[in-house]
Design a protein around this motif. Structure first.
Motif, PDB file in Angstrom:
ATOM      1  N   MET A  91       0.846  -1.205   0.000  1.00  0.00           N
ATOM      2  CA  MET A  91       0.000   0.000   0.000  1.00  0.00           C
ATOM      3  C   MET A  91       0.876   1.248   0.000  1.00  0.00           C
ATOM      4  O   MET A  91       1.824   1.336   0.778  1.00  0.00           O
ATOM      5  N   PHE A  92       0.551   2.188  -0.871  1.00  0.00           N
ATOM      6  CA  PHE A  92       1.304   3.437  -0.928  1.00  0.00           C
ATOM      7  C   PHE A  92       0.812   4.390   0.153  1.00  0.00           C
ATOM      8  O   PHE A  92      -0.386   4.647   0.279  1.00  0.00           O
ATOM      9  N   HIS A  93       1.756   4.913   0.927  1.00  0.00           N
ATOM     10  CA  HIS A  93       1.385   5.834   2.012  1.00  0.00           C
ATOM     11  C   HIS A  93       1.219   7.223   1.423  1.00  0.00           C
ATOM     12  O   HIS A  93       2.181   7.900   1.116  1.00  0.00           O
ATOM     13  N   LYS A  94      -0.008   7.655   1.272  1.00  0.00           N
ATOM     14  CA  LYS A  94      -0.258   8.941   0.619  1.00  0.00           C
ATOM     15  C   LYS A  94       0.088  10.083   1.570  1.00  0.00           C
ATOM     16  O   LYS A  94       0.021   9.927   2.786  1.00  0.00           O
ATOM     17  N   PRO A  95       0.427  11.245   0.997  1.00  0.00           N
ATOM     18  CA  PRO A  95       0.679  12.383   1.859  1.00  0.00           C
ATOM     19  C   PRO A  95      -0.561  12.710   2.670  1.00  0.00           C
ATOM     20  O   PRO A  95      -1.680  12.635   2.148  1.00  0.00           O
ATOM     21  N   ASN A  96      -0.384  13.032   3.886  1.00  0.00           N
ATOM     22  CA  ASN A  96      -1.449  13.498   4.774  1.00  0.00           C
ATOM     23  C   ASN A  96      -2.543  12.480   5.047  1.00  0.00           C
ATOM     24  O   ASN A  96      -3.497  12.773   5.746  1.00  0.00           O
ATOM     25  N   GLU A  97      -2.409  11.296   4.464  1.00  0.00           N
ATOM     26  CA  GLU A  97      -3.471  10.310   4.660  1.00  0.00           C
ATOM     27  C   GLU A  97      -3.736  10.075   6.149  1.00  0.00           C
ATOM     28  O   GLU A  97      -4.866  10.027   6.596  1.00  0.00           O
ATOM     29  N   ASN A  98      -2.619   9.978   6.887  1.00  0.00           N
ATOM     30  CA  ASN A  98      -2.768   9.682   8.293  1.00  0.00           C
ATOM     31  C   ASN A  98      -2.992  10.929   9.133  1.00  0.00           C
ATOM     32  O   ASN A  98      -3.483  10.840  10.244  1.00  0.00           O
ATOM     33  N   ILE A 135      -3.016  10.280  13.497  1.00  0.00           N
ATOM     34  CA  ILE A 135      -1.799   9.476  13.676  1.00  0.00           C
ATOM     35  C   ILE A 135      -0.932   9.594  12.422  1.00  0.00           C
ATOM     36  O   ILE A 135      -1.417   9.920  11.338  1.00  0.00           O
ATOM     37  N   THR A 136       0.327   9.347  12.624  1.00  0.00           N
ATOM     38  CA  THR A 136       1.243   9.333  11.480  1.00  0.00           C
ATOM     39  C   THR A 136       2.072   8.049  11.573  1.00  0.00           C
ATOM     40  O   THR A 136       1.853   7.241  12.478  1.00  0.00           O
ATOM     41  N   ASP A 137       2.996   7.870  10.615  1.00  0.00           N
ATOM     42  CA  ASP A 137       3.821   6.667  10.673  1.00  0.00           C
ATOM     43  C   ASP A 137       5.282   7.003  10.377  1.00  0.00           C
ATOM     44  O   ASP A 137       5.610   8.158  10.079  1.00  0.00           O
ATOM     45  N   THR A 153      14.814   0.502  10.479  1.00  0.00           N
ATOM     46  CA  THR A 153      14.256  -0.846  10.344  1.00  0.00           C
ATOM     47  C   THR A 153      12.890  -0.768   9.663  1.00  0.00           C
ATOM     48  O   THR A 153      12.178   0.245   9.756  1.00  0.00           O
ATOM     49  N   ALA A 154      12.538  -1.859   9.004  1.00  0.00           N
ATOM     50  CA  ALA A 154      11.220  -1.910   8.355  1.00  0.00           C
ATOM     51  C   ALA A 154      10.126  -1.675   9.394  1.00  0.00           C
ATOM     52  O   ALA A 154       9.120  -1.007   9.111  1.00  0.00           O
ATOM     53  N   ASP A 155      10.329  -2.176  10.604  1.00  0.00           N
ATOM     54  CA  ASP A 155       9.338  -1.987  11.670  1.00  0.00           C
ATOM     55  C   ASP A 155       9.137  -0.517  12.006  1.00  0.00           C
ATOM     56  O   ASP A 155       8.016  -0.055  12.198  1.00  0.00           O
ATOM     57  N   VAL A 156      10.246   0.219  12.092  1.00  0.00           N
ATOM     58  CA  VAL A 156      10.139   1.652  12.432  1.00  0.00           C
ATOM     59  C   VAL A 156       9.403   2.413  11.328  1.00  0.00           C
ATOM     60  O   VAL A 156       8.581   3.276  11.600  1.00  0.00           O
ATOM     61  N   LEU A 157       9.698   2.057  10.086  1.00  0.00           N
ATOM     62  CA  LEU A 157       9.043   2.765   8.982  1.00  0.00           C
ATOM     63  C   LEU A 157       7.531   2.555   9.017  1.00  0.00           C
ATOM     64  O   LEU A 157       6.752   3.460   8.751  1.00  0.00           O
ATOM     65  N   ALA A 158       7.122   1.347   9.369  1.00  0.00           N
ATOM     66  CA  ALA A 158       5.691   1.027   9.350  1.00  0.00           C
ATOM     67  C   ALA A 158       4.987   1.423  10.650  1.00  0.00           C
ATOM     68  O   ALA A 158       3.757   1.503  10.686  1.00  0.00           O
TER      69      ALA A 158
END
Ligand code: ADP
Ligand code: TPW
Ligand code: MG
Length: 575
Positions: free
Chosen positions: A1-8, A13-15, A173-178
């Motif tokens: 899934m592409f993380h769109k700008p401002n989606e969160n 919340i953000t990621d 880490t992949a975990d931190v990014l997600a």
């Protein structure tokens, strides 16, 4: 899934993906060079969507070289983004090269699941990247919690640009990014870096000591290195040199800091000034192999040294330094200018005359070589054509790599402005060509001419596709002598395989760029080379000129034969 700008953002919340982009933007990062893949593909997409320019490469080493040279040219860390293990390692040569050369760069790589990596349970692209990077970097950090992303980016920026700049590794880490984080906590966690490369004002005592030493000199010399170019203190440096009248020698990437035709340049009398100067001032230049460590027959053994450098630990590394000035070069030069009394430093007329005489002698000898028109072309006649075209275009960046192509190119192509010559540098590394050309074109918006040995070009040649994809105004000139150093070596066993240094004699490098809709030229004489280069530069479009030169024109190892431990057996063909 592409993380769109401002989606969160609307969901409060953000990621990790958004936090990395926010942290970079907050600190003025406007460009990322990289190769996409797990787990950073969405980071690249998001950065692009949020207004950071993303330049996608074919190999991480070239992306890293582009980032490193962007750092050198802008004094902001250049960012290289890679995937885990193999992508990370591909970028590491460039990151280590940035550290060695003192270029500010941050390599950001995604990494696999730490718990699996640390127990070596066999994750996809498993590698302990943070520790692998440590020996080759100024600093190496890993971010393991999303709320630490801001701190990680801030620490990486400080480490990259403070003091002597260098390469920094930042592991995500992949975990931190997600991972997700509340918007309030997220924005509180970001850090806007304040004054990451503060001025380092010299001790007035050190300035006085240096001026007094110079005032006592009969035969003073200044050596400008790429640290002086990096410092962007061009006016103060020029003013100090002109006010004191001291002859200067530019190291290769310091060429153009003062125009190469400046009357105080001693470049054409290099061996004379190194062997006879009695006081030598190093300005942002190390006494490394490029200056024979300050030792040996090239150097006066009684010369005394001033060294202006931001790194206190550089002092006394090879020769004893009588007058160290530990400071940033801008501050040091301003302090020198303020402390200097009129007429206090006055090189003796006999010294200036001796240099002028040697310069004239060597320049005449060089002119005779440049004026020749051998068939096939050699390095002199082809580089002369390039020099003359570039003389009318002082805005153009010159990238240069190879052995003979580098050594002749450095001596023959004059530079007119600071920081426009980018080359193999401190390591003498091959493979910087296309990465440096792309990095320079992207951050400057100016045209680039890359003067490449045919072997050197091969290390990054696939980036021609990158150059064409981004429509960059880069002209690559491949000096095709059919080999590493030269193209006429033979297999000394008499077997059918070619010699280790030989490449295909009739290779048509110009046809490579045509595969990507760029323009190829094949030239065999200086007039056609002049024409092709002029046309290519006028078009502002990607082009490659296959410049066919005499396979016997070069010498083994270029100007570095002294570093070549030659076998005494079966070596009759040695040049
Ligand atoms: P070259 O290869 O051109 O001789 P080097 O890379 O060997 O140059 O040396 C560059 C030197 O400049 C390094 O010792 C580095 O610490 C120093 N340096 C880099 N930036 C600055 C600066 N802003 N002020 C002072 N010294 C600097
Ligand atoms: C990463 C060793 C030094 S110079 C050179 C090589 C392979 C190429 C010289 O041939 P080229 O130039 O480019 O055709 P010319 O004009 O003399 O014919 N791998 C790395 N770095 C280095 N320095 C090498 C190998 C080398
Ligand atoms: Mg060659």
């Amino acid at each position: 899934m592409f993380h769109k700008p401002n989606e969160n953002k609307s969901q409060s919340i953000t990621d990790g993906f958004h936090l990395v982009v926010d942290a970079l933007k907050l600190n003025g990062i406007d460009t990322i060079f990289g190769v996409a893949g797990i787990p950073i593909t969405d980071l690249a997409r998001l950065a692009q969507a949020e207004g950071i320019r993303y330049i996608g490469f074919r190999h991480e080493q070239s992306a890293g070289n582009a980032a490193a040279i962007a750092g050198y040219l802008t004094k902001k860390p250049g960012i290289c983004l890679t995937v885990s293990a193999p992508g990370f390692l591909n970028g590491m040569v460039a990151l280590a090269n940035a550290t060695t050369n003192g270029f500010p760069m941050i390599q950001i790589s995604g990494s696999s699941d730490r718990s699996i990596v640390d127990l070596q349970q066999g994750d996809y692209e498993e590698l302990d990247q943070m520790n692998a990077a440590k020996p080759y970097t100024k600093a190496s950090f890993r971010v393991s919690k999303p709320e630490d992303i801001g701190t990680g980016v801030a620490r990486a920026i400080h480490a990259a640009v403070s003091g002597r700049p260098g390469g920094v590794y930042l592991d995500l880490t992949a975990d931190v990014l997600a991972a997700t984080l509340g918007n309030d906590a997220a924005s509180r966690s970001l850090v806007r870096v304040v004054d990451p490369s503060p001025r380092q004002i010299p001790d007035p005592e050190s300035i006085k000591r240096a001026i007094d030493l110079h005032a006592s000199a009969q035969r003073p010399l200044i050596i400008l290195g790429k640290g002086a170019a990096y410092a962007q203190a061009d006016d103060a440096i020029r003013s100090f040199i002109e006010k004191t009248g001291i002859p200067y020698l530019p190291m290769s990437m310091a060429k153009g800091l003062l125009p190469d035709n400046h009357k105080q340049s001693a470049a054409a009398a290099r061996s004379l000034v190194l062997s006879q100067a009695d006081v030598v001032m190093l300005v942002g230049a190390r006494l490394n192999w490029l200056l024979a460590q300050g030792k040996g027959p090239h150097w006066s053994q009684t010369a005394q040294f001033v060294q202006v450098d931001i790194s206190a630990t550089e002092i006394d590394s090879n020769r004893a330094i009588a007058a160290p000035v530990v400071a940033d070069i801008g501050s040091a030069m301003s302090a020198f200018l303020a402390a200097l009394k009129p007429g206090q430093i006055q090189p003796k007329a006999a010294w200036i005359d001796a240099i002028a005489e040697r310069k004239q002698h060597n320049t005449e000898r060089m002119a005779a070589r440049l004026d020749g028109s051998p068939n096939p072309m050699n390095f002199y006649s082809s580089l002369r054509a390039i020099r003359d075209v570039l003389a009318n275009r002082p805005d153009i960046y010159v990238v240069n790599e190879g052995a003979n192509t580098l050594d002749f190119g450095r001596d023959i192509i004059d530079m007119h402005q600071p920081r426009q010559r980018l080359d193999c540098g401190t390591w003498g590394v091959m493979g910087i060509g296309m990465g440096y050309a792309i990095g320079a074109a992207v951050v400057s918006g100016k045209p680039v001419v890359a003067v490449e040995g045919d072997s050197a070009f091969g290390f990054s040649g696939m980036e021609l596709e990158t150059i064409c994809r981004y429509h960059l105004p880069i002209v690559v000139v491949v000096f095709n002598n059919g080999g590493i150093y030269r193209g006429d070596d033979i297999n000394r066993s008499g077997g059918a395989d070619p010699s280790p240094t030989v490449l295909m004699r009739d290779a048509r490098y110009d046809k490579l760029i045509e595969a990507f809709d760029g323009t190829g030229h094949n030239v065999t004489d200086p007039r056609s080379l002049t024409k092709a280069l002029t046309v290519a530069l006028a078009s502002g479009k990607p082009a490659l000129i296959n410049c066919v030169i005499d396979p016997t024109a070069g010498t083994e190892s270029g100007h570095l034969q002294n570093l070549n431990p030659q076998s005494q057996v079966g070596n009759e063909k040695k040049n």
